[in-house]
Every structure is written in structure tokens, then in C-alpha cells.
Design an enzyme around this catalytic site. Structure first.
Site, PDB file in Angstrom:
ATOM      1  CE  LYS A 140      38.875  41.502  40.035  1.00  0.00           C
ATOM      2  NZ  LYS A 140      39.255  40.204  39.716  1.00  0.00           N
TER       3      LYS A 140
HETATM    4  C1  LIG Z   1      43.612  41.983  36.052  1.00  0.00           C
HETATM    5  C2  LIG Z   1      42.091  41.913  35.436  1.00  0.00           C
HETATM    6  N1  LIG Z   1      41.507  42.535  34.446  1.00  0.00           N
HETATM    7  C3  LIG Z   1      40.534  42.060  34.345  1.00  0.00           C
HETATM    8  C4  LIG Z   1      39.496  41.262  34.667  1.00  0.00           C
HETATM    9  C5  LIG Z   1      38.110  41.583  34.666  1.00  0.00           C
HETATM   10  O1  LIG Z   1      36.900  41.348  34.818  1.00  0.00           O
HETATM   11  P1  LIG Z   1      35.499  41.312  35.395  1.00  0.00           P
HETATM   12  O2  LIG Z   1      35.777  39.987  35.482  1.00  0.00           O
HETATM   13  O3  LIG Z   1      34.864  42.330  36.018  1.00  0.00           O
HETATM   14  O4  LIG Z   1      34.602  41.323  33.800  1.00  0.00           O
HETATM   15  C6  LIG Z   1      39.661  41.265  36.201  1.00  0.00           C
HETATM   16  C7  LIG Z   1      38.942  40.138  36.793  1.00  0.00           C
HETATM   17  O5  LIG Z   1      38.920  39.197  37.351  1.00  0.00           O
HETATM   18  C8  LIG Z   1      40.998  41.027  36.649  1.00  0.00           C
HETATM   19  O6  LIG Z   1      41.577  40.149  37.380  1.00  0.00           O
END
Ligand SMILES: Cc1ncc(COP(=O)(O)O)c(C=O)c1O
Length: 398
Positions: A184
Site C-alpha cells: 500500500k
Molecule cells: C480494496 C481492499 N480492501 C481491503 C483490503 C484489506 O486490507 P488488509 O490486507 O490490510 O487487511 C485490501 C488489501 O489488500 C484491499 O485492496
């Protein structure tokens, strides 16, 4: 062996982050504590929100937000089919049903027009996902939420920093969820944050992120702390550690500079690809600012005699890493088996899925790497371009 290797992603972390982590290790306090509270304070200021609650993942941020919004078993929650599974998975943690929505073909974000059609008496919330960093149609979503009595939980995993009509994402809705996953725009390896202006839900999320205990361990263990605590709810273990927060603070200070670097790469790609009629460059709507978390280019498949997968394979062979965001959820076995979705249910999402690919875009990409990606993409498009006469015959309006 290809001439050059360009990774799809490389985290922009270095000495400063390493130094910040080693300071935390030397402090003797390894979990959530002063660094996390400092990170929350600075993050809230940066996005312009009253409260920020740090958690261990973006998925946990979504779960805590939906829980605080009162989503319960049997409720329905609207979200786009073009997203990562975490968006919908968090809904299922509460026994609620993810109701998928088709996308807008230009922005690839949730179509508000399609969302309206899927509202029932059970619909309680909507999760706009700012795909690639471009904010959704937030005014229309707020209006829909107002008339239909829905809570809004923004999935801003891609949207730091992004802006909608002059307002930074993080200050627009009741809940905004960020992810600090490894790829990210701000990373702590794993991590997440929720921002809100609602003090009541902020308190609920602080309580639920740490076992439903009313006071966190840092307050109990410091010199003047008390050993006593009360368990008020069956909560979760979702806190962020101080060494992750120390990385987050360093990354936050570089957030604008890192965005500029990505914007510059996006500008280079778009300038080069707009001369190629087999490629569609991303459209940034005039009233928004994207984080440029992803650069999603689309192929005009009718002008190419190669499909998207073949195009990606060719790029990989030539050393350019790429990815696809996202395989629509309704095409995934779980959402078909458990929630009854079928291929063909969301035609616009499927069409864009068939033609999209994401190219490398991150600060620290060298001039040579950027130029190489441009050259390989243009050469691949030219190599597989169908003859103009054939295109004209196949599609007179093209
Ligand atoms: C659109 C979206 N929502 C939620 C998430 C979830 O985030 P995390 O991996 O920090 O749990 C991601 C992660 O890749 C994502 O791309």
C-alpha cells in the site's frame, strides 16, 4: 533472460524506518503504546478527522467499523463486485450478506445507479471502495445513504492520500478504513486505521480492538497504572504494535512526496500510452485527486489479437511485473457457492476485468525502469495490433 527486470512493487522503506523500529525495540515496550497513540494523532490530523483508531489490518478496520455501525446477522451490505475479498469477507464476519453491485466503466468504482436497484428492507450499509485510489461518487452515495437510512463505511485501502471535491478521503464519511499492507501507499508491513468524527463509534472501536477491555495494557503497565481492568464486551485482538506505528510515522511524513512520485510516473505512462489506440489510459475525474496507488491500463481487445492474460504473460516474459485488480467477487467460488452469484451477473465488471492490468508504479522506480515499462507495453501492443482494415471491418464504429 529479459533485458531488464521491473518488479510490480517495491516498498519505499529504508534507514529511517529501520532506525525508528530499533528505537522502539530499545524502549522495551513492544506492543501498542505511545508510538501507536502518536501515529493515530498524526494520522487523524493528516486526513482531517477527529479520531483515528489504529488496527492490525485493513480487514480488521472494516470489521470493527461494521460492528460499530450495528451490522448484525441477516443484514445486507452493498459493495462493488470489483474489489478485494476482504471488503465482503468483513461483512460475513457479522453474519450479514454482501450484496454485490456492478461498476461504472470509466472509473471502475461502484455504480450508484446499480446500487439503488439492489436496496431492500434488509440493506443497512454501503461500502464504497476507492479503486486504485480514485474516490467514488461520494455525494451521490451520501444522498443514497440519507434517503435509504444506510451507514457508510468507506474502503480506502487504496486511497491515501486522495481527495474528493477538495476534501481528503478520511474526513468525508462516518467510517473510513485504510490498509497499511506491504504493497500500500503507506506501509507498516501489516496494519490499518479507521478515521471518524463520531466520538461514540470511536470509543466502541477502541474498546472492541482490544478484547472489549476498557483500558489498554500500556495504561495499566506504566508506572502510575493500575492492574485492574474490566471486560465489557467479547472484543477482538486487533491492535497495532508500536514498532509498526513507528514505521507508520516515518511513512506518513513522506506520504505527499511519495504520491508526487507516483503521479509523475502515471503522467509518463499516460502521455506515452495515449498515442496507442489499443490502450485505454485511466481517467481521473476533474473533481478528484487519486493517490495513484495503482495504474490500471485497459486493452481495446477488438484491436488486438491477444487477450489480457496473453498480454500479461508477454510483459512478464520481457521482465515487467504486473497484476490485475480485481477478479470480480461474483466469479470467485466462495461467493458463487455460498451467496449464489453467477458468471454474467455483472456484465460491466466482467468486461473491464477481461481487459485490465495494473503496471508497476512506486516511488523509487528508476528512469530506466519507467522507460523500460513504457517501451515494453508499447512494443507488445504494436506486435499484437490487428491490421487496421480488419478492425474497420469488424467494428465500423471503431
Ligand atoms: C480494496 C481492499 N480492501 C481491503 C483490503 C484489506 O486490507 P488488509 O490486507 O490490510 O487487511 C485490501 C488489501 O489488500 C484491499 O485492496
Amino acid at each position: 533472460m529479459s533485458e531488464m527486470q521491473v518488479q510490480f512493487h517495491r516498498a519505499h522503506v529504508g534507514e529511517e524506518e529501520a532506525q525508528a523500529v530499533s528505537e522502539v525495540i530499545r524502549s522495551g515496550w513492544m506492543t501498542m503504546g505511545p508510538k501507536t497513540f502518536e501515529f493515530e494523532k498524526e494520522f487523524a490530523e493528516y486526513v482531517g478527522a477527529q479520531h483515528a483508531i489504529a488496527v492490525c489490518t485493513g480487514t480488521a478496520a472494516l470489521h470493527l467499523s461494521l460492528e460499530a455501525a450495528g451490522i448484525r446477522a441477516g443484514d445486507e451490505v452493498l459493495l462493488p463486485t470489483t474489489t478485494f475479498t476482504a471488503t465482503a469477507e468483513a461483512v460475513t464476519y457479522l453474519g450479514a450478506r454482501p450484496v454485490l453491485v456492478d461498476i461504472d466503466p470509466v472509473s471502475m468504482n461502484m455504480s450508484v445507479e446499480d446500487a439503488v436497484k439492489r436496496i431492500t428492507t434488509k440493506t443497512k450499509a454501503i461500502i464504497p471502495v476507492h479503486l486504485a485510489g480514485q474516490p467514488c461518487d461520494m455525494d451521490e452515495i451520501h444522498e443514497l445513504a440519507r434517503v435509504s437510512g444506510l451507514r457508510i463505511v468507506e474502503d480506502a485501502a487504496h486511497a491515501l492520500p486522495s481527495e474528493y471535491r477538495g476534501r481528503r478521503v478520511g474526513q468525508i464519511s462516518e467510517f473510513t478504513c485504510f490498509s497499511f499492507y506491504a504493497t500500500k501507499t503507506l506501509t507498516t508491513g501489516e496494519g490499518g486505521m479507521i478515521t471518524t468524527d463520531n466520538a461514540e463509534v470511536a470509543d466502541r472501536m477502541r474498546l472492541m480492538r482490544l478484547h472489549g477491555i476498557e483500558r489498554d495494557a500500556w495504561k495499566r503497565y506504566r508506572g502510575d497504572g493500575s492492574w485492574f481492568y474490566e471486560v465489557l464486551e467479547a472484543g477482538f485482538k486487533y491492535n497495532l504494535t508500536d514498532f509498526q506505528s513507528a514505521i507508520g510515522l516515518v511513512q506518513l511524513a513522506k506520504c505527499d512526496v511519495m504520491r508526487q512520485a507516483r503521479e509523475c510516473i502515471a503522467g509518463r505512462y499516460s502521455a506515452a500510452f495515449s498515442s496507442c489506440d489499443a490502450l485505454i489510459i485511466p481517467t481521473v475525474l476533474p473533481d478528484r485527486k487519486t493517490s495513484w496507488h495503482l495504474y490500471v491500463v485497459r486493452l481495446r481487445l477488438e484491436r488486438l489479437n491477444i487477450d489480457r492474460n496473453g498480454f500479461i504473460r508477454t510483459l512478464h516474459r520481457r521482465g515487467v511485473g504486473c497484476s490485475v485488480h480485481f477478479i470480480p467477487l461474483h466469479l470467485q467460488p466462495y461467493y458463487q457457492r455460498v451467496h449464489g452469484y453467477q458468471p454474467g451477473a455483472f456484465p460491466r465488471a466482467e468486461k473491464e476485468y477481461d481487459s485490465c492490468l495494473s503496471l508497476p508504479i512506486y516511488p523509487g522506480m528508476t528512469e530506466a525502469e519507467i522507460n523500460y515499462v513504457v517501451r515494453v507495453v508499447l512494443e507488445t501492443a504494436a506486435e499484437f495490433r490487428v491490421a487496421h482494415a480488419v478492425v474497420a471491418h469488424a467494428n465500423p464504429s471503431a
